[in-house]
Design a protein around this motif. Structure first.
Motif, mmCIF file in Angstrom:
data_model
loop_
_atom_site.group_PDB
_atom_site.id
_atom_site.type_symbol
_atom_site.label_atom_id
_atom_site.label_comp_id
_atom_site.label_asym_id
_atom_site.label_seq_id
_atom_site.Cartn_x
_atom_site.Cartn_y
_atom_site.Cartn_z
ATOM 1 N N GLY A 195 0.817 -1.215 0.000
ATOM 2 C CA GLY A 195 0.000 0.000 0.000
ATOM 3 C C GLY A 195 0.845 1.258 0.000
ATOM 4 O O GLY A 195 0.548 2.227 -0.694
ATOM 5 N N PHE A 196 1.930 1.247 0.770
ATOM 6 C CA PHE A 196 2.809 2.412 0.834
ATOM 7 C C PHE A 196 3.458 2.682 -0.510
ATOM 8 O O PHE A 196 3.449 3.811 -1.008
ATOM 9 C CB PHE A 196 3.878 2.196 1.911
ATOM 10 N N TRP A 197 4.018 1.664 -1.127
ATOM 11 C CA TRP A 197 4.703 1.871 -2.404
ATOM 12 C C TRP A 197 3.718 2.145 -3.530
ATOM 13 O O TRP A 197 4.050 2.830 -4.506
ATOM 14 C CB TRP A 197 5.616 0.698 -2.721
ATOM 15 N N SER A 198 2.498 1.645 -3.417
ATOM 16 C CA SER A 198 1.469 1.992 -4.400
ATOM 17 C C SER A 198 1.126 3.472 -4.307
ATOM 18 O O SER A 198 0.953 4.147 -5.329
ATOM 19 C CB SER A 198 0.217 1.154 -4.180
ATOM 20 N N LEU A 199 1.034 3.992 -3.086
ATOM 21 C CA LEU A 199 0.778 5.421 -2.895
ATOM 22 C C LEU A 199 1.923 6.254 -3.451
ATOM 23 O O LEU A 199 1.697 7.261 -4.138
ATOM 24 C CB LEU A 199 0.574 5.723 -1.410
ATOM 25 N N ILE A 200 3.160 5.855 -3.176
ATOM 26 C CA ILE A 200 4.317 6.583 -3.690
ATOM 27 C C ILE A 200 4.309 6.575 -5.215
ATOM 28 O O ILE A 200 4.555 7.605 -5.863
ATOM 29 C CB ILE A 200 5.622 5.970 -3.142
ATOM 30 N N ALA A 201 3.997 5.444 -5.828
ATOM 31 C CA ALA A 201 3.957 5.359 -7.294
ATOM 32 C C ALA A 201 2.853 6.239 -7.875
ATOM 33 O O ALA A 201 3.056 6.917 -8.889
ATOM 34 C CB ALA A 201 3.757 3.900 -7.730
ATOM 35 N N GLY A 239 1.321 11.145 -10.826
ATOM 36 C CA GLY A 239 0.545 12.378 -10.934
ATOM 37 C C GLY A 239 1.432 13.603 -11.096
ATOM 38 O O GLY A 239 1.189 14.464 -11.945
ATOM 39 N N ALA A 240 2.487 13.691 -10.294
ATOM 40 C CA ALA A 240 3.396 14.833 -10.387
ATOM 41 C C ALA A 240 4.146 14.819 -11.715
ATOM 42 O O ALA A 240 4.326 15.868 -12.343
ATOM 43 C CB ALA A 240 4.379 14.811 -9.227
ATOM 44 N N PHE A 241 4.573 13.645 -12.149
ATOM 45 C CA PHE A 241 5.306 13.550 -13.415
ATOM 46 C C PHE A 241 4.427 13.938 -14.596
ATOM 47 O O PHE A 241 4.862 14.688 -15.474
ATOM 48 C CB PHE A 241 5.840 12.124 -13.604
ATOM 49 N N ASN A 242 3.190 13.448 -14.616
ATOM 50 C CA ASN A 242 2.288 13.778 -15.718
ATOM 51 C C ASN A 242 2.011 15.269 -15.798
ATOM 52 O O ASN A 242 2.000 15.857 -16.876
ATOM 53 C CB ASN A 242 0.973 13.018 -15.583
ATOM 54 N N GLU A 243 1.791 15.883 -14.649
ATOM 55 C CA GLU A 243 1.495 17.314 -14.640
ATOM 56 C C GLU A 243 2.691 18.134 -15.105
ATOM 57 O O GLU A 243 2.555 19.043 -15.922
ATOM 58 C CB GLU A 243 1.076 17.747 -13.246
#
Length: 97
Positions: A19-25, A30-34
């Motif tokens: 769950g933690f690494w899924s959140l980080i990914a 999201g930041a990369f796409n923006e």
């Protein structure tokens, strides 16, 4: 006694890590796409516009337009997050994306 038996991670710990690494990914994506979209628009403006003064104005405008939703809607988003249930809000936000 096999060595793998002593080094096993409990199932709860595995779920937490997943769950933690899924959140980080998801945050990274999201930041990369923006940022990729913002820089793509800026580079398209730089390639199309010949006048340097006009290019500088459009580059500033693109930066402002990409930052404006964070400034304008962060207060409303925080208010809604505090007042509503936490389960439907993130899933609804993902659907809007």
């Amino acid at each position: 006694m096999p060595a793998d038996e002593n080094l096993s991670i409990p199932v709860r710990e595995k779920k937490w890590r997943l769950g933690f690494w899924s959140l980080i990914a998801a945050q990274f994506q999201g930041a990369f796409n923006e940022n990729a979209l913002k820089f793509l628009v800026i580079y398209l403006i730089l390639a199309v516009e010949k006048d340097k003064a006009q290019r500088d104005q459009l580059e500033l405008l693109v930066g402002v337009l990409f930052a404006a939703p964070f400034i304008l809607f962060s207060l409303t988003g925080g208010y809604l997050a505090d007042r509503s249930a936490n389960v439907p809000l993130p899933s609804g936000r993902k659907c809007l994306k």
